[in-house]
Structure formats: structure tokens, C-alpha cells
Design an enzyme around this catalytic site. Structure first.
Site, PDB file in Angstrom:
ATOM      1  N   PRO A 104       0.792  -1.231   0.000  1.00  0.00           N
ATOM      2  CA  PRO A 104       0.000   0.000   0.000  1.00  0.00           C
ATOM      3  C   PRO A 104       0.824   1.282   0.000  1.00  0.00           C
ATOM      4  O   PRO A 104       1.847   1.374   0.675  1.00  0.00           O
ATOM      5  CB  PRO A 104      -0.827  -0.106   1.288  1.00  0.00           C
ATOM      6  CG  PRO A 104      -0.147  -1.128   2.119  1.00  0.00           C
ATOM      7  CD  PRO A 104       0.499  -2.078   1.167  1.00  0.00           C
ATOM      8  N   ASN A 105       0.333   2.217  -0.781  1.00  0.00           N
ATOM      9  CA  ASN A 105       0.881   3.576  -0.909  1.00  0.00           C
ATOM     10  C   ASN A 105       2.192   3.651  -1.681  1.00  0.00           C
ATOM     11  O   ASN A 105       2.700   4.743  -1.937  1.00  0.00           O
ATOM     12  CB  ASN A 105       1.040   4.236   0.476  1.00  0.00           C
ATOM     13  CG  ASN A 105      -0.288   4.304   1.211  1.00  0.00           C
ATOM     14  OD1 ASN A 105      -1.250   4.871   0.679  1.00  0.00           O
ATOM     15  ND2 ASN A 105      -0.377   3.715   2.381  1.00  0.00           N
ATOM     16  N   ARG A 107       4.919  10.781  -2.682  1.00  0.00           N
ATOM     17  CA  ARG A 107       4.620  10.575  -1.268  1.00  0.00           C
ATOM     18  C   ARG A 107       5.834  10.907  -0.389  1.00  0.00           C
ATOM     19  O   ARG A 107       6.909  10.339  -0.571  1.00  0.00           O
ATOM     20  CB  ARG A 107       4.277   9.084  -1.113  1.00  0.00           C
ATOM     21  CG  ARG A 107       4.156   8.592   0.271  1.00  0.00           C
ATOM     22  CD  ARG A 107       4.170   7.072   0.302  1.00  0.00           C
ATOM     23  NE  ARG A 107       3.863   6.622   1.643  1.00  0.00           N
ATOM     24  CZ  ARG A 107       4.129   5.415   2.096  1.00  0.00           C
ATOM     25  NH1 ARG A 107       4.691   4.520   1.300  1.00  0.00           N
ATOM     26  NH2 ARG A 107       3.828   5.094   3.322  1.00  0.00           N
ATOM     27  N   TYR A 112      10.928   9.002   1.391  1.00  0.00           N
ATOM     28  CA  TYR A 112      10.968   7.941   0.375  1.00  0.00           C
ATOM     29  C   TYR A 112      11.654   8.352  -0.933  1.00  0.00           C
ATOM     30  O   TYR A 112      11.760   7.537  -1.847  1.00  0.00           O
ATOM     31  CB  TYR A 112       9.543   7.457   0.083  1.00  0.00           C
ATOM     32  CG  TYR A 112       8.859   6.883   1.315  1.00  0.00           C
ATOM     33  CD1 TYR A 112       9.318   5.704   1.893  1.00  0.00           C
ATOM     34  CD2 TYR A 112       7.778   7.532   1.914  1.00  0.00           C
ATOM     35  CE1 TYR A 112       8.719   5.176   3.030  1.00  0.00           C
ATOM     36  CE2 TYR A 112       7.160   7.012   3.045  1.00  0.00           C
ATOM     37  CZ  TYR A 112       7.640   5.836   3.603  1.00  0.00           C
ATOM     38  OH  TYR A 112       7.047   5.320   4.728  1.00  0.00           O
ATOM     39  N   ASN A 150       8.019  -5.437  -0.395  1.00  0.00           N
ATOM     40  CA  ASN A 150       7.844  -4.286   0.484  1.00  0.00           C
ATOM     41  C   ASN A 150       6.356  -4.226   0.790  1.00  0.00           C
ATOM     42  O   ASN A 150       5.557  -3.761  -0.033  1.00  0.00           O
ATOM     43  CB  ASN A 150       8.319  -2.995  -0.184  1.00  0.00           C
ATOM     44  CG  ASN A 150       8.265  -1.813   0.791  1.00  0.00           C
ATOM     45  OD1 ASN A 150       7.625  -1.887   1.837  1.00  0.00           O
ATOM     46  ND2 ASN A 150       8.926  -0.721   0.432  1.00  0.00           N
ATOM     47  N   ALA A 152       2.830  -0.603   5.107  1.00  0.00           N
ATOM     48  CA  ALA A 152       2.345  -0.636   6.492  1.00  0.00           C
ATOM     49  C   ALA A 152       1.799  -2.005   6.903  1.00  0.00           C
ATOM     50  O   ALA A 152       1.736  -2.310   8.098  1.00  0.00           O
ATOM     51  CB  ALA A 152       1.282   0.439   6.694  1.00  0.00           C
ATOM     52  N   GLU A 160      12.186  -9.355   2.801  1.00  0.00           N
ATOM     53  CA  GLU A 160      11.461  -8.159   3.236  1.00  0.00           C
ATOM     54  C   GLU A 160      12.336  -6.939   2.982  1.00  0.00           C
ATOM     55  O   GLU A 160      13.492  -6.912   3.400  1.00  0.00           O
ATOM     56  CB  GLU A 160      11.156  -8.287   4.738  1.00  0.00           C
ATOM     57  CG  GLU A 160      10.532  -7.036   5.340  1.00  0.00           C
ATOM     58  CD  GLU A 160      10.336  -7.157   6.864  1.00  0.00           C
ATOM     59  OE1 GLU A 160      10.459  -8.274   7.426  1.00  0.00           O
ATOM     60  OE2 GLU A 160      10.063  -6.115   7.486  1.00  0.00           O
ATOM     61  N   HIS A 188      12.537  -2.493   2.924  1.00  0.00           N
ATOM     62  CA  HIS A 188      11.977  -1.174   3.220  1.00  0.00           C
ATOM     63  C   HIS A 188      12.901  -0.115   2.665  1.00  0.00           C
ATOM     64  O   HIS A 188      14.129  -0.250   2.760  1.00  0.00           O
ATOM     65  CB  HIS A 188      11.800  -0.966   4.726  1.00  0.00           C
ATOM     66  CG  HIS A 188      10.907  -1.996   5.329  1.00  0.00           C
ATOM     67  ND1 HIS A 188       9.546  -1.965   5.154  1.00  0.00           N
ATOM     68  CD2 HIS A 188      11.182  -3.118   6.040  1.00  0.00           C
ATOM     69  CE1 HIS A 188       9.025  -3.021   5.755  1.00  0.00           C
ATOM     70  NE2 HIS A 188       9.998  -3.748   6.288  1.00  0.00           N
ATOM     71  N   ARG A 229      12.541   5.214  12.905  1.00  0.00           N
ATOM     72  CA  ARG A 229      11.273   5.950  12.817  1.00  0.00           C
ATOM     73  C   ARG A 229      10.378   5.657  14.025  1.00  0.00           C
ATOM     74  O   ARG A 229      10.871   5.189  15.049  1.00  0.00           O
ATOM     75  CB  ARG A 229      10.601   5.610  11.476  1.00  0.00           C
ATOM     76  CG  ARG A 229      11.475   6.005  10.278  1.00  0.00           C
ATOM     77  CD  ARG A 229      10.800   5.705   8.966  1.00  0.00           C
ATOM     78  NE  ARG A 229       9.582   6.480   8.799  1.00  0.00           N
ATOM     79  CZ  ARG A 229       8.655   6.237   7.861  1.00  0.00           C
ATOM     80  NH1 ARG A 229       8.852   5.240   7.008  1.00  0.00           N
ATOM     81  NH2 ARG A 229       7.584   6.974   7.767  1.00  0.00           N
TER      82      ARG A 229
HETATM   83  C1  DQA Z   1       8.013   1.224   4.235  1.00  0.00           C
HETATM   84  C2  DQA Z   1       8.017   1.491   5.742  1.00  0.00           C
HETATM   85  C3  DQA Z   1       6.636   1.270   6.333  1.00  0.00           C
HETATM   86  O1  DQA Z   1       6.658   1.541   7.732  1.00  0.00           O
HETATM   87  C4  DQA Z   1       5.642   2.206   5.677  1.00  0.00           C
HETATM   88  O2  DQA Z   1       4.350   1.961   6.186  1.00  0.00           O
HETATM   89  C5  DQA Z   1       5.668   2.136   4.190  1.00  0.00           C
HETATM   90  C6  DQA Z   1       6.952   2.041   3.522  1.00  0.00           C
HETATM   91  C7  DQA Z   1       9.365   1.566   3.591  1.00  0.00           C
HETATM   92  O3  DQA Z   1       9.588   1.133   2.466  1.00  0.00           O
HETATM   93  O4  DQA Z   1      10.182   2.278   4.179  1.00  0.00           O
HETATM   94  O5  DQA Z   1       4.636   2.230   3.539  1.00  0.00           O
HETATM   95  O6  DQA Z   1       7.760  -0.156   4.021  1.00  0.00           O
END
Ligand code: DQA
Length: 142
Positions: free
Chosen positions: A9-10, A17, A22, A72, A75, A96, A98, A105
Site C-alpha cells: 500500500p501507498n 509521497r 521515500y 515491500n 504498512a 522483506e 523497506h 522511525r
Molecule cells: C516502508 C516502511 C513502512 O513503515 C511504511 O508503512 C511504508 C513504507 C518503507 O519502504 O520504508 O509504507 O515499508
């Protein structure tokens, strides 16, 4: 060799964003660079804002269709037992990743539901986190 990158998501909003966290680069342009860097790897890409769609994709690719998944989960990383179960269920190794250093954070981002069922975790290297994961999958196949 083929690998599958799954963004949760996102992450469709990368470049737009919160660029301070990011970065200002969209994922499409990064993916193009990655494909040029690794012409020997067939890189499939999937993004969804929906938990069930991510699970369906893991099921679809996880039984022989891909050599490894770079995930990735956004959240959902911090909340989704269902995605953790899907990772446990499939055969393909999942890494995994990020973009941000989640440990630097908010506390809610320090815990991952999926780390324990993934092969490993890469966090905090910006978009390069994806390449580092891919590099591992490549090296572990040779
Ligand atoms: C993320 C870190 C997560 O906490 C966040 O909710 C994201 C992006 C990252 O790539 O840093 O959506 O996965």
C-alpha cells in the site's frame, strides 16, 4: 532466473509521497534501471493497496513460478498476520525490504509481522534496498 517484486500500500505514490522519507523518484523509472542493470534476470512487478491481492499474488508466484520474491509490504508489514501466513505457506524465498530505516522511525514501525518468516530483511537504503535483495537472490542461486 526470474524474481517478483511486490509493493504494498501507498508505494504506487513513490516520488510523490513524503519525498523527504521515500525520495523523489517514481518506482517505474527505478524498475527500468534495475532491468537494465540485470538483463539476465526476468523481473516481474506487482503493486497493490489491498492486503488480499498481495496474498493472492504470493500464492500465484510462490509455487514454482518465481525464484524469489522481494516484498515491500508497506504498512502491512507491521500489522498483517495474513501476509506472514502466506509467506510461510509458499515455497519461494521472500526478502522483506523497506526504503526507509524503519528502526529510526516511530516505534510502531519497529516491529514487523513478517520478518520471522522471510529469508532476511533489508531496510534503510532507499530504493537500493530492492537491488540489494535482488543481488542476494542472484548470488544464492549461483
Ligand atoms: C516502508 C516502511 C513502512 O513503515 C511504511 O508503512 C511504508 C513504507 C518503507 O519502504 O520504508 O509504507 O515499508
Amino acid at each position: 532466473m526470474n524474481i517478483t517484486i511486490i509493493n504494498g500500500p501507498n508505494l504506487n505514490l513513490l516520488g510523490v509521497r513524503e519525498p523527504g522519507i521515500y525520495g523523489s523518484r517514481g518506482f517505474d523509472s527505478y524498475l527500468e534501471e534495475l532491468r537494465k542493470l540485470y538483463p539476465q534476470v526476468d523481473i516481474a512487478y506487482f503493486q497493490s493497496n489491498h492486503e488480499g491481492d498481495i496474498i493472492d499474488k504470493l500464492h500465484e508466484v510462490g509455487f514454482g513460478a518465481t525464484d524469489g520474491v522481494v516484498l515491500n509490504a508497506g504498512a502491512y508489514t507491521h500489522t498483517s498476520l495474513a501476509i506472514a501466513d502466506a509467506i510461510s505457506a509458499i515455497n519461494a524465498p521472500v526478502i522483506e525490504v523497506h526504503i526507509s530505516n524503519v528502526h529510526a522511525r516511530e516505534e510502531v514501525r519497529h516491529h514487523s509481522m513478517i520478518s520471522g518468516v522471510c529469508r532476511g530483511v533489508i531496510a534503510g537504503f532507499g530504493l537500493d534496498s530492492y537491488r540489494l535483495a535482488l543481488e542476494h537472490l542472484l548470488n544464492s542461486r549461483q
